[in-house]
Enzyme design. Sequence first.
Site, mmCIF file in Angstrom:
data_model
loop_
_atom_site.group_PDB
_atom_site.id
_atom_site.type_symbol
_atom_site.label_atom_id
_atom_site.label_comp_id
_atom_site.label_asym_id
_atom_site.label_seq_id
_atom_site.Cartn_x
_atom_site.Cartn_y
_atom_site.Cartn_z
ATOM 1 C CG ASP A 192 1.856 -20.668 -8.685
ATOM 2 O OD1 ASP A 192 1.462 -19.810 -9.507
ATOM 3 O OD2 ASP A 192 2.267 -20.384 -7.545
ATOM 4 C CG ASP A 216 5.456 -24.033 -8.830
ATOM 5 O OD1 ASP A 216 6.682 -24.013 -9.029
ATOM 6 O OD2 ASP A 216 4.886 -23.215 -8.099
ATOM 7 C CG ASP A 220 4.678 -24.367 -3.020
ATOM 8 O OD1 ASP A 220 5.485 -25.317 -3.071
ATOM 9 O OD2 ASP A 220 4.667 -23.432 -3.851
ATOM 10 N NE ARG A 272 12.859 -24.555 -4.137
ATOM 11 C CZ ARG A 272 12.184 -23.526 -4.636
ATOM 12 N NH1 ARG A 272 10.861 -23.581 -4.690
ATOM 13 N NH2 ARG A 272 12.810 -22.461 -5.076
#
Length: 394
Positions: A192, A216, A220, A272
């Site tokens: 990604d 991205d 993650d 985030r």
Amino acid sequence: MTHFTVSCLLVALFLCQSLVHAAYNGYYGYSPAAAPYPAEEPQNIMNPVDSCWRLKSDWDVNREDLADCAVGFGSSTLGGKKGNIYVVTNPYDNAQNPHPGSLRYGVIQAKPLWITFAKDMVITLANELMVNSYKTIDGRGAKVEIAYGPCITIQDVTNVIVHGISIHDCKPGKSGKVRSSPTHVGHRKGSDGDAITIFGSSNVWIDHCYLASCTDGLIDVIHASTAITISNNYFTQHDKVMLLGHNDNFVKDVKMKVTVAFNHFGPGLVERMPRVRRGYAHVANNRYDKWIMYAIGGSADPTIFSEGNYFIASDKSYSKEVTKREVKGGWNNWRWRTSNDVFKNGAFFVPSGYGSIPLPYSSAQRFTVAPGNLVPSLTADAGPLNCNRNGPCY
């Protein structure tokens, strides 16, 4: 008195305090007994991770001692400890048939390896870098960048340490064949564009890295990954910084446990930091500088314990709140708590939930969380350090 003598004295004081990990009672959180920390913010103090190794001038000949210094849920991560030293000598990359001396050749090996770098280098990967189990990527002693191409994937493996490198301007990977071990080349659909993707993995520690400006996310942690510590990193110039949890319907992420500690979330970050789904996130002693939308968010009933952080809101009236629930309602019972956080420039945290919220650390995982006022000192050296052989790291 020297800088390091002061550091040692302050660290000794810091580590001797009683642990602030009691059960949380009531809606608005607990107020643990005040620890006798210095009333004024000291200028020379290291957090528990750094004080474990940074003052040692022989770090270069005892690199594997670093593996004993992680805290939190990822504290038992071994990386390549007890394996051989592998030295990256060149920045060149071949996704299918990597050559000895390249980073990819080291990370795909089946045996434990402690990977170091012979010189400064910028590595632009041909495709995503698939890291095998029991590997440490240790950038100390060189300026190492992974940039301008696909970046790091840690998938279905265990015991990986990434320390002291810069990862920035990452691009999506291409569909095609990528080698993940000496005996396996598999077809990948294309990554990604994350700096680091942790997928279905356990015992991973990301420490003292610089992460910025990727397509991205920066980090993650997804697909039931757990036992993760993300510490001492410097994040900047990015939108969606850190995702913990795959999606709202992926129930296996309820097992996820992540410690986010001693990081500096710097300028130019939107949201985030982290965003959490279902699992447990202990967010401790981090510095947040003027996020654009929100700092800590989530959905699907995660547990978030924000402890001893230092939040500086932006000057915009619409971005003062630290928290964001990614639902319109029904979150009143979610366990989101704040303790000993510092809020500047109008920042505020909206707690939720009732009853106790124990911090599920084992004795080996526990660490002393400082009051939020000490965070500017504890995070002052976030990101890659300047490490010279035969001397401590600054």
